[in-house]
Design an enzyme around this catalytic site. Structure first.
Site, mmCIF file in Angstrom:
data_model
loop_
_atom_site.group_PDB
_atom_site.id
_atom_site.type_symbol
_atom_site.label_atom_id
_atom_site.label_comp_id
_atom_site.label_asym_id
_atom_site.label_seq_id
_atom_site.Cartn_x
_atom_site.Cartn_y
_atom_site.Cartn_z
ATOM 1 N N ASP A 1 0.733 -1.025 -0.245
ATOM 2 C CA ASP A 1 0.299 -0.266 0.077
ATOM 3 C C ASP A 1 1.083 1.517 0.236
ATOM 4 O O ASP A 1 0.439 2.432 -0.647
ATOM 5 C CB ASP A 1 -0.295 -0.022 1.277
ATOM 6 C CG ASP A 1 -1.406 -1.017 1.407
ATOM 7 O OD1 ASP A 1 -2.523 -1.413 0.482
ATOM 8 O OD2 ASP A 1 -2.036 -1.759 2.202
ATOM 9 N N THR A 2 2.092 1.399 0.418
ATOM 10 C CA THR A 2 2.751 2.443 1.007
ATOM 11 C C THR A 2 3.557 2.449 -0.773
ATOM 12 O O THR A 2 4.168 3.849 -0.372
ATOM 13 C CB THR A 2 4.016 1.852 1.935
ATOM 14 O OG1 THR A 2 4.690 0.826 1.557
ATOM 15 C CG2 THR A 2 3.414 2.003 3.241
#
Lengths: 135, 465
Positions: free
Chosen positions: B394-395
């Site tokens: 996600d990052t």
């Protein structure tokens, strides 16, 4: 001396005595007020404590923003250890000579806070020991 | 010890605690800072033991020895991956200790000089009940956070109808009970306050998803500080108040940083219900059917990195779970020996607690001056030949920048897509915790390395050697 003169004298004596009693009462009041002031000075009033609290929040704010993000985990561990200074409260409850419920509570608080103090500082030291510079 | 000397001693320990935190501004001064903290604690305890009201030492010594031994053993044995659970567990202990101090003060106020049983000074009873309530919330909340992090209970948010209304009612009851307690100090009211506070601690943490735990742990860190400050007011002890305020603001700042790292508000996190439920992502992954992700082998990755001039490593929690940090450092050592420039990029919410990834890399003997924060390194991806993403998802998801309707919209991300080639070490194409598909997997310059983070990295090390 006639009886009228005696009556008069005793009346003045009585009023004098009443005045004296009033003064004693006043003195006693002053003394008790003095004691009140002294105890207040010893335990600190709410306003000074609150002043300390607010100023400490500001100190905390600036000090913590200066912590490098790389050390945020050790920061959590060490703040956890120092917040266990709450052990002070436990020590005071466990300190009195008489055994009662409050003393047992104090003992529990001291034990739990000790886990935190030792655990928190040691795990912080372990973490910090790992941070090494490029050789 | 005279009252004045006692005051000075407590002041000294407060200053030492501030210096302990100040030391953490750099890894070079941090160890000294920790020593200051220990000295501060010894002074605080010593000063209290010298208090004339403390006359019996058997139980105190027993408590110190038992607790100290337990704490020492736990701290020496704990795995660095389990750090978040440990911190959550420690917070629960501070909370519970605050509760015990509160109960002790309620039943024996003479020991604290705040009145007599049933007739505690009005100010003190308010402070005492606040300390008790916050301590109880810290305790039960931390227990839930611990259970979620340790995997003892599901990380999925537990939500039910009227949850927030129930919490609001309990909170109102707590306020009412504190007011009642000022009017008449009965044991029934006091214990009801304790029980309701425990209850609300449980209830406010259960709806929060497992991966939001970094915020929760920071928040509970903050609460444990406020609990200490509350007890400090009861005892009129400036050392406790100062320390409580320091810890309270520290936790609050960390929560703020975490929330900013996810572009979410603290209210949004606390209301819960986020993450853990991948069904919500159905819409997002529907349009990926025609896309193909290129798969590569360890040898391809080794070749690409060997011929690169700059490689940036992007570690995520997956690296920690696989315990790949040692293999990773070995891989980077070989690359560096071949003249490749290597750096590590850390996202603020990588890992399960603030700064977790830095500790794990340090454990793998990665020098801290090769590890950079998002703002420091993000512009360098454009000049990097390879971005090696290991256990993160996600990052790095560019959807955060392109799709305003996405759950991660606006979240700051590491711009790995700007690197020449992106290598993703991952078990599968499954979305990350936020449940959002990552279009980067299907990008032309991406090579997927399917497998366990540690095994894959070890294979690359072999291919390099």
């Amino acid at each position: 001396m006639n009886s009228a003169a005696i009556q008069e004298q005793s009346a003045t004596l009585a009023t004098n005595a009443a005045k004296l009693a009033e003064e004693v009462e006043k003195l006693a009041q002053d003394a008790s007020q003095l004691i009140d002031v002294q105890t207040a000075a010893a335990t600190m009033d709410f306003l000074s404590l609150f002043t300390i609290f607010v100023l400490a929040c500001f100190v905390g704010f600036y000090v913590v923003w200066s912590v490098t993000p790389a050390l945020h985990s050790p920061l959590m561990a060490v703040t956890n250890a120092i917040s266990s200074v709450i052990i002070v409260g436990g020590l005071l409850a466990a300190g009195p000579a008489d055994m009662d419920f409050s003393k047992v509570m104090g003992f529990c608080a001291v034990t739990l806070a000790s886990v935190n103090i030792f655990g928190g500082f040691i795990v912080t030291q372990r973490m910090l020991g790992m941070f090494k510079k490029k050789k | 010890m005279s009252a004045q000397l006692t005051g000075f001693a407590y002041l000294a320990s407060s200053v030492l605690f501030i210096m302990a935190l100040k030391g953490l501004s750099s890894p070079e001064t941090a160890r000294q800072g920790n020593r200051y903290g220990i000295i501060g604690m010894v002074i605080a305890i010593g000063t209290t033991l010298a208090d004339p009201s403390v006359v019996s030492f058997e139980l105190i010594i027993a408590g110190l020895v038992i607790g100290g031994a337990a704490g020492t053993i736990i701290a020496k044995k704990i795995e660095m991956t389990a750090l978040p659970q440990l911190v959550a567990a420690f917070h629960s202990l501070v909370g519970l200790a605050a509760v015990f101090v509160g109960i002790g003060a309620f039943y024996n106020p003479e020991a604290y000089g705040i009145g007599t049983f049933g007739a505690i000074n009005t100010g003190s009873i308010i402070e005492l009940s606040l300390g008790l309530a916050i301590g109880a919330i810290t305790f039960s909340g931390s227990i839930i956070a611990f259970a979620k992090l340790q995997g003892l209970m599901s990380g999925n948010p537990i939500t039910f109808k009227f949850q927030h209304m129930l919490n609001a009612i309990i909170a109102a009851c707590i306020v009412m009970l504190v007011i009642t307690l000022v009017g008449g100090q009965t044991e029934g009211v006091f214990w009801s306050l304790a029980i309701l506070s425990f209850a609300i601690g449980f209830l406010i943490i259960v709806p929060i998803g497992g991966a939001d735990m970094p915020v929760v742990v920071s928040m509970l860190n903050s609460y444990s500080g406020w609990a200490a400050a509350g007890i400090g007011f009861t005892l009129s002890n400036p050392a406790l108040i100062i320390t409580g305020a320091l810890v309270g603001s520290s936790g609050a700042i960390l929560s703020y940083i975490m929330c900013k790292g996810m572009n979410r508000s603290i209210v949004n996190v606390l209301l819960g219900g986020f993450g853990g439920d991948t069904a919500a992502a159905g819409g997002a992954s529907a349009d990926t059917g025609d896309k193909n992700a290129k798969a590569g082998a360890a040898a391809d990755a080794a070749f690409l990195m060997q011929n690169a001039s700059k490689v940036i490593i992007v570690p995520g929690y997956g690296m920690a779970v696989a315990q790949a940090q040692h293999a990773l450092r070995e891989m980077c050592d070989i690359l560096k020996a071949e003249g490749v420039e290597v750096a590590y990029a850390i996202h603020p919410v990588a890992g399960r607690m603030p700064g977790h990834m830095n500790v794990l890399l340090a454990e793998g003997n990665v020098p801290y001056d090769e590890v950079f924060e998002l703002e420091e390194i993000n512009h360098e991806f454009a000049t990097a030949d390879v971005a090696y993403v290991i256990g993160a998802n996600d990052t790095t998801n560019p959807v955060a920048k392109t799709d305003p309707s996405s759950p991660i919209a606006g979240m700051p991300i590491l711009d790995v897509e700007k690197a020449g080639t992106v290598l993703f070490v991952k078990r599968s194409l499954s979305p990350g915790y936020a449940g959002v598909d990552n279009p980067l997997f299907y990008s032309d310059n991406t090579l997927m390395l399917y497998g366990d983070a540690k095994k894959m990295t070890e294979e690359i090390v072999q291919a390099l050697g």
